[in-house]
Design an enzyme around this catalytic site. Structure first.
Site, PDB file in Angstrom:
ATOM      1  CB  CYS A 215      -0.957  -0.076   1.261  1.00  0.00           C
ATOM      2  SG  CYS A 215      -1.934   1.394   1.397  1.00  0.00           S
TER       3      CYS A 215
ATOM      4  CD  GLU B 221      -1.501  -1.811  -5.147  1.00  0.00           C
ATOM      5  OE1 GLU B 221      -0.493  -1.532  -5.615  1.00  0.00           O
ATOM      6  OE2 GLU B 221      -1.340  -2.134  -3.838  1.00  0.00           O
TER       7      GLU B 221
END
Length: 256
Positions: free
Chosen positions: A2, A111
């Site tokens: 992340c 993402e």
């Protein structure tokens, strides 16, 4: 991993979700990046018997954990994520796993998926039913050579859930509200006691929205970066996560 996330919920909504009486006002943040200050929730001092006051509080930390034993931050990699499966074994994280587990309020995260060649498709990954979520995280207070202290933190990651595994093979650990107290309780709950919380979130919890490459630039911080776009064609399967070392940076601790 992340590498970017967002917190667009209002302070009132965050207070309602986390019970934070000391929470100060802050603006929506659409593109939070490593080394920037982030909001973190940690356990507070134990309350007297019968008290109905929350036993947690908020603080600002630098996104990028620095273990206490680091001598020169310029030569140390930027630890923005910690693999939940091995965090108790790694020297950088095992003390924080035992003594300083924390929560990071978020509205979702970003993402990227390989499209072909060097092209990537960005996705805004958010809970399908909205609301504030909590990333399982770790906190460490680093004492600088000059004597000042800096709170730092990292997001724990786990295997991606079915909803987003086609984009990337990892995702942040999500701690549900009913588990906040158990996760934050480092006095009586050892890492093995909360290992069951560090699992992929249940199916259909997240939805992935294709967005433009505006999110790629840290300077872009307005709502446009979360607007849906037509995804690029020629998507390739997600590739294994790679860790990239970056020099640690210093930033003023303010959300504004």
């Amino acid at each position: 991993m992340c590498g970017r996330f967002s917190l667009t919920a209002s302070p009132k909504e965050v207070d309602a979700a986390f019970s934070l009486p000391d929470l100060e006002a802050f603006p929506p943040r659409y593109n939070i990046a490593p080394t920037q200050p982030i909001l973190m929730v940690v356990a507070g001092e134990p309350r007297e018997r019968g008290s109905n006051l929350p036993d947690r509080h908020s603080l600002l930390v630098r996104w990028g954990l620095i273990p206490t034993w680091v001598k020169d931050t310029r030569e140390f990699p930027l630890l923005i994520n910690a693999r939940s499966e091995t965090a108790t074994e790694k020297a950088s994280f095992r003390t924080a796993m035992r003594h300083r587990r924390a929560l990071i309020p978020a509205s979702g995260f970003y993402e990227w998926r390989q499209v072909g060649g060097k092209r990537t498709q960005a996705y805004w990954i958010r809970p399908k039913h909205g609301g504030v979520i909590a990333f399982g995280s770790l906190m460490e207070t680093y004492a600088e050579p000059g004597g000042s202290e800096m709170d730092t933190g990292a997001i724990l990651t786990t295997k991606a859930s079915r909803d987003i595994a086609h984009i990337h093979d990892r995702m942040p650990v999500v701690i549900h509200q009913q588990d906040f107290s158990r996760w934050l309780d480092c006095r009586f709950q050892e890492p093995r006691d909360v290992a069951d919380l560090m699992r992929p979130v249940e199916p259909d919890f997240f939805e992935a929205v294709p967005v433009s490459d505006l999110v790629n630039k840290v300077a872009n911080t307005d709502p446009r970066i979360q607007e849906r776009v037509e995804p690029l064609e020629g998507l390739e399967p997600p590739k294994p996560e790679r860790r990239k070392a970056s020099p640690a940076a210093q930033h003023q601790m303010t959300l504004f």
